[in-house]
Structure formats: C-alpha cells, structure tokens
Design an enzyme around this catalytic site. Structure first.
Site, PDB file in Angstrom:
ATOM      1  CD  GLU A  83      -2.978  -1.004   0.092  1.00 33.99           C
ATOM      2  OE1 GLU A  83      -3.034   0.016  -0.613  1.00 33.99           O
ATOM      3  OE2 GLU A  83      -3.678  -2.009  -0.123  1.00 33.99           O
ATOM      4  CG  ASN A 134      -0.840   5.176  -1.107  1.00 35.64           C
ATOM      5  OD1 ASN A 134      -1.649   4.822  -1.960  1.00 35.64           O
ATOM      6  ND2 ASN A 134      -1.141   5.254   0.186  1.00 35.64           N
ATOM      7  NE  ARG A 191      -5.305   3.209  -6.413  1.00 40.54           N
ATOM      8  CZ  ARG A 191      -4.649   2.102  -6.705  1.00 40.54           C
ATOM      9  NH1 ARG A 191      -4.441   1.770  -7.971  1.00 40.54           N
ATOM     10  NH2 ARG A 191      -4.214   1.317  -5.765  1.00 40.54           N
TER      11      ARG A 191
END
Ligand SMILES: Nc1ncnc2c1ncn2[C@@H]1O[C@H](COP(=O)(O)OP(=O)(O)OP(=O)(O)O)[C@@H](O)[C@H]1O
Ligand SMILES: [Mg+2]
Lengths: 139, 123
Positions: A42, A46, A100
């Site tokens: 994650e 990002n 997203r």
C-alpha cells in the site's frame, strides 16, 4: 536494510517480497507475513501512484528489526499530501478516476500496530509503520 | 471461448465473463488486467462477471478498485459480480473493505455461474 526502487509498478512486488524475506528471521506466521506485505504494498503503491503520479523518481524502503518489532519506513520525494488527516480517512481518495478506493491507509492501520505519516507539499511523503511479530504464539 | 493474457485468463460462459486471475493482484497486475477486461465487457453480450482467486496469494487495495470498477460497468446493464475460490489472505482484504456487501462470494466457478443466473433475492 535499505532498498531503493524506481517508481515503476513492476517493482511493487519486488519491494514487498524483499521486506517479507527480511522479517523471516522473526519467524512470523503466514498471517503476519501477509499483513506486512499488504502494508508495504500500500505504501509503495501510494508513492508511485500519488507521490510521483507516473513520473520517474525513487522510493526508499527502510526496514529495521528491534527485538520482536519490525519497523518499515517508505519514503518518496513526490508531490506530498495537503491534508494528512483527511487523506487517512477510510474511503477518502483524490483519484477516484483512477479507480482508487481510499482503502490504502486503512489497510496499513489495520494490519500494522502503528502508522505515522509525515508529508510536506512539494517535498514528499514518509510513512513509518511498526508491528510486533510473534504476539499470537506467546499467548 | 478462452483467452490467456498477462496476469489472467478469461472464459466466456453465455453472458458471464470469468476472469481467472493468475498473479498477485496489485497495482501492476491491475493495469494489465483492466484494459483487456473492459474490452471484453464493452464488446457486448456480457452481463455478469466472476473473478476467480484460485491462483491469487496476495491482493491489496488495487484489487478492490479493479473489482469495484468492473462491477460498476456490469451493474449498469443489470448484471452482478461474484468472487470464487477466495483464500484466507484475500478474504481478509475483502471483509475489511466491505466488498461482500455488493459482491457475492461462491466457493467455485460452477456454483457462481448457477447463482448469478438465479434471482438476486436472498432470504
Ligand atoms: N505518497 C503519497 N504522496 C502523495 N499523496 C499521497 C501519498 N499517499 C497517499 N496520498 C494521498 O492520500 C489519499 C489516500 O490514500 P489511500 O492509500 O488511503 O487511498 P488511495 O490510494 O486513494 O486508494 P487505494 O489505496 O484504495 O487504492 C490518496 O488518494 C492521495 O491523495
Ligand atoms: Mg493507496
């Protein structure tokens, strides 16, 4: 341990696999391993998607072990986050058009013991996560 | 019909598209999967969609985005979406994200194919 990767999506699986290999010395359960891999994925994703937004740059992954605790730090020198508190709210995303869903920080929080986010607009973002490995077995 | 592509292979059963994901479902895999899936959906004749996770050992939020995005497409045509053969690691991600509120889970692809053809009313 420090790993520097280019901001390419094909490096995401490499980054989480390296961190997973690094923490095997703590003898994690499969579940703990999956937790850490997801959190790393994650944070790295990002940095690549939001931090660099398709431009090239470097993502640093620093990993340390202190006793039974693993610390993972993910750093980028991308666009930074305007409102960190808002960004960390579940389901909040600035990129719905890229599909997203705003779950990244929620997963990092759920799967690690602690999560800290530092960011400055125009400078970059640093995410620090910690997790104690082996809590379940000792009970 | 059967097609093999990066990160997945695809089967068409009447109006139902089955996507067998064959890789870790992260941002990288999703960018490979999304375009081809949408081309199949947009070509018409597809109402329902099934994602099979037999070969998936890892998934992150990118996978949630992929499934939700495809679900929204078929939803407009009155279709539904299902996931099958979901292992424990992926199941935790689905549960946490609330995905099961809108996407149905079946053990196997044949069960999903049958379930999706039936009425959506559950007791
Ligand atoms: N490294 C980063 N640099 C710049 N902005 C970031 C960074 N990380 C997160 N953000 C911002 O915080 C928001 C929330 O991040 P989070 O990971 O929770 O959701 P998301 O990435 O939008 O969606 P998902 O992770 O579910 O695919 C992002 O939409 C983005 O605006
Ligand atoms: Mg994210």
């Amino acid at each position: 341990m420090k790993l520097v990767i280019e901001s390419l999506s094909e490096n995401e699986s490499f980054a989480r696999t390296v961190v997973a290999a690094y923490i095997t010395r703590l003898d994690p359960t499969l579940e703990e391993l999956a937790d850490v891999k997801t959190a790393v994925s994650e944070a790295v994703t990002n940095s690549i998607i939001h931090g660099y937004a398709g431009k090239s740059g470097e993502v640093e992954i620093v990993c340390e072990i202190h006793g039974q605790e693993v610390m993972v730090e993910v750093v980028d020198y991308g666009v930074g986050i305007i409102d960190i508190e808002k960004a960390m709210e579940p389901l909040y995303t600035t990129k719905p058009e890229w599909e997203r869903s705003g779950m990244g920080f929620a997963f990092m929080e759920a799967f690690m013991d602690s999560l800290e986010v530092y960011s400055e607009v125009g400078k970059g973002t640093r995410v620090v996560m910690r997790k104690e490995i082996g809590k379940e077995q000792e009970k | 019909m059967q097609t093999k592509m990066n990160a997945a292979h695809y089967e068409l059963h009447q109006n139902c598209l089955v996507i067998y994901v064959t890789d870790d479902l992260d941002h990288h895999a999703v960018t490979q999967l999304r375009e081809y899936s949408d081309r199949l959906i947009d070509a018409g004749n597809i109402k329902h969609i099934i994602f099979d996770f037999t070969e998936v050992g890892f998934m992150d939020s990118s996978g949630i985005g992929l499934i939700m995005g495809r679900y929204k497409k078929v939803m407009f045509l009155g279709g539904r979406a299902a996931v099958t053969n979901v292992g424990e690691v992926v199941n935790r991600i689905f549960s946490l994200s609330g995905l099961y509120q809108i996407i149905e889970r079946y053990d196997t692809v044949p069960e999903a194919l049958e379930g999706l053809q039936k009425s959506r009313i559950k007791q």
